[in-house]
Scaffold this active site. Structure first.
Site, mmCIF file in Angstrom:
data_model
loop_
_atom_site.group_PDB
_atom_site.id
_atom_site.type_symbol
_atom_site.label_atom_id
_atom_site.label_comp_id
_atom_site.label_asym_id
_atom_site.label_seq_id
_atom_site.Cartn_x
_atom_site.Cartn_y
_atom_site.Cartn_z
ATOM 1 N N GLY A 11 21.462 27.654 8.272
ATOM 2 C CA GLY A 11 22.683 26.561 8.462
ATOM 3 C C GLY A 11 23.696 27.115 9.185
ATOM 4 N N GLN A 12 24.843 26.404 9.432
ATOM 5 C CA GLN A 12 26.111 26.888 10.088
ATOM 6 C C GLN A 12 26.688 27.983 9.741
ATOM 7 O OE1 GLN A 12 29.719 24.421 9.707
ATOM 8 N NE2 GLN A 12 30.227 24.680 12.073
ATOM 9 N N ASP A 34 15.734 31.167 3.801
ATOM 10 C CA ASP A 34 16.019 29.832 3.963
ATOM 11 C C ASP A 34 14.810 29.012 3.622
ATOM 12 O OD1 ASP A 34 16.976 27.066 4.591
ATOM 13 O OD2 ASP A 34 18.477 28.093 5.881
ATOM 14 N N ILE A 35 14.652 27.802 3.496
ATOM 15 C CA ILE A 35 13.422 27.033 3.101
ATOM 16 C C ILE A 35 12.191 26.997 4.201
ATOM 17 C CG2 ILE A 35 14.229 24.780 3.516
ATOM 18 C CD1 ILE A 35 13.168 23.933 0.857
ATOM 19 N N TYR A 144 28.972 14.977 -2.898
ATOM 20 C CA TYR A 144 29.078 16.581 -2.328
ATOM 21 C C TYR A 144 30.195 17.255 -3.024
ATOM 22 C CZ TYR A 144 30.335 20.199 0.933
ATOM 23 O OH TYR A 144 30.790 21.376 1.785
ATOM 24 N N LYS A 148 30.860 20.183 -5.627
ATOM 25 C CA LYS A 148 31.622 21.270 -5.380
ATOM 26 C C LYS A 148 32.616 21.479 -6.557
ATOM 27 C CE LYS A 148 29.623 22.408 -1.581
ATOM 28 N NZ LYS A 148 28.941 24.069 -1.699
ATOM 29 N N ILE A 174 34.432 23.703 9.299
ATOM 30 C CA ILE A 174 34.157 25.139 10.079
ATOM 31 C C ILE A 174 33.685 24.676 11.306
ATOM 32 C CG2 ILE A 174 32.944 27.084 10.086
ATOM 33 C CD1 ILE A 174 32.847 27.159 7.181
HETATM 34 N N1 SER Z 1 32.556 20.238 6.696
HETATM 35 C C1 SER Z 1 32.337 19.858 5.207
HETATM 36 C C2 SER Z 1 31.921 18.514 5.324
HETATM 37 O O1 SER Z 1 32.501 17.875 6.334
HETATM 38 C C3 SER Z 1 33.450 19.898 4.407
HETATM 39 O O2 SER Z 1 32.992 21.147 3.699
HETATM 40 O O3 SER Z 1 31.122 18.025 4.747
#
Ligand code: SER
Length: 323
Positions: A11-12, A34-35, A144, A148, A174
């Site tokens: 992932g990123q 990773d998977i 999501y 969290k 990010i």
């Molecule tokens: N960058 C993420 C998103 O946009 C936020 O944690 O889902």
């Protein structure tokens, strides 16, 4: 001697984190997982691993004598809305599996330090939007964000009840040029650079004034490693730390890009991602992170844009921008 397992390395964040950890701790001490069948970013030591398979996670931790786990496998805000049950299962059970293994290891005298990423998505429409404090109303609206917020509660619970040394950051969006983002609301801030480099207009799915907290990848990686290396007694927050990088909106980012590509154009067609972004903070107050483990952001908008432009290569045989 630390032995570090990073789960979700395709992932990123994972891909760049493995690189930074390898530089710091040596290639023999960083296990990428990773998977998928292989590392997408050339990690030297790679294990195929589904974080939902807790027996195999435990086997790998035992086999390598792992002392730190970064559990990054997750579905983000946009992909999560397309498959809410899958997002909930992966995001929650992935974390729970690691916390349970850490609890067992701790009780057996083999402590395991855990990093797990939270997000600005844990906030919601009733959260104060400007300089959002560490302790604020959190009423997330996406699956999501809900995962969290629940994950933050679990982290704090496992620390208080079982003494699990778990640490977390509420990552802003990010921005990176190496690895692509994975289905988030903040992805526009990367896609816009690629469009500019191709000499194309960028049709933004968020409106011009949608200010969001963002962070450049080198700052995000530094924050993560600094938090994990801080002495345990300095970590007062066991849910997740607010960490501020910078804040901007699509109009401001487009303006900064125009300094490099004067002919760059942006248009706006907000879609369902606008409704998600509208519930997130504009900026974060990261007083606790500064006070507890000395965090300070290093990279502002000018440097970010300069670095992204320098590193995102224009296509070899495609259209170059006239500017
Ligand atoms: N960058 C993420 C998103 O946009 C936020 O944690 O889902």
């Amino acid at each position: 001697m630390e032995r570090i397992l990073v789960i979700g390395t395709n992932g990123q964040i994972g891909s760049e984190l493995v690189e930074a950890l390898t530089e710091k701790y040596g290639v023999d001490n960083v296990i990428a997982a990773d998977i998928g069948p292989h590392s997408l970013y050339g990690a030297e030591c790679y294990e195929t691993l589904d974080v939902l398979d807790s027996n195999r996670v435990a086997q790998i931790i035992d086999g390598y004598g792992v002392t730190q786990v970064y559990q990054l496998a997750a579905l983000l805000s946009v992909t999560g809305e397309q498959a809410p049950l899958k997002a909930w299962t992966l995001n929650m059970n992935g974390l729970l599996n690691i916390l349970e293994i850490a609890r067992e290891r701790g009780q057996a005298g083999k402590p395991l330090r855990v990093f797990w990423p939270s997000s600005i998505a844990a906030f919601g429409p009733h959260t104060p939007t400007v300089d959002t404090p560490q302790l604020a109303v959190m009423d997330p609206t996406t699956i999501y964000g809900i995962s969290k917020q629940a994950g933050e509660r679990l982290c704090e619970y496992y620390f208080n009840k079982f003494d699990v040394d778990v640490r977390s950051i509420r990552y802003p969006g990010i921005i990176s040029h190496k690895s692509p983002p994975g289905g988030g609301t903040t992805d526009y801030a990367i896609a816009i650079f690629h469009a500019a480099q191709r000499g194309e207009r960028y049709d933004c799915y968020l409106g011009p004034e949608t200010t969001l907290p963002m962070i450049y990848m080198p700052d995000a990686i530094r924050a993560t490693i600094e938090l994990m290396e801080a002495p345990a007694d300095q970590i007062r927050i066991r849910s997740a730390y607010n960490v501020a990088g910078l804040s901007f909106n699509p109009r401001e980012l487009a303006q900064a890009i125009k300094q490099y590509f004067p002919q760059f154009e942006i248009s706006y067609q907000p879609d369902q991602r606008q409704a998600i972004a509208d519930t997130w903070p504009h900026s974060l107050d990261d007083t606790y992170a500064r006070a507890d483990w000395g965090w300070h952001a290093g990279i502002g908008l000018q440097q970010l844009v300069e670095d992204m432009m320098a590193n995102i290569k224009a296509p070899q045989c495609g259209l170059h921008h006239a500017a």
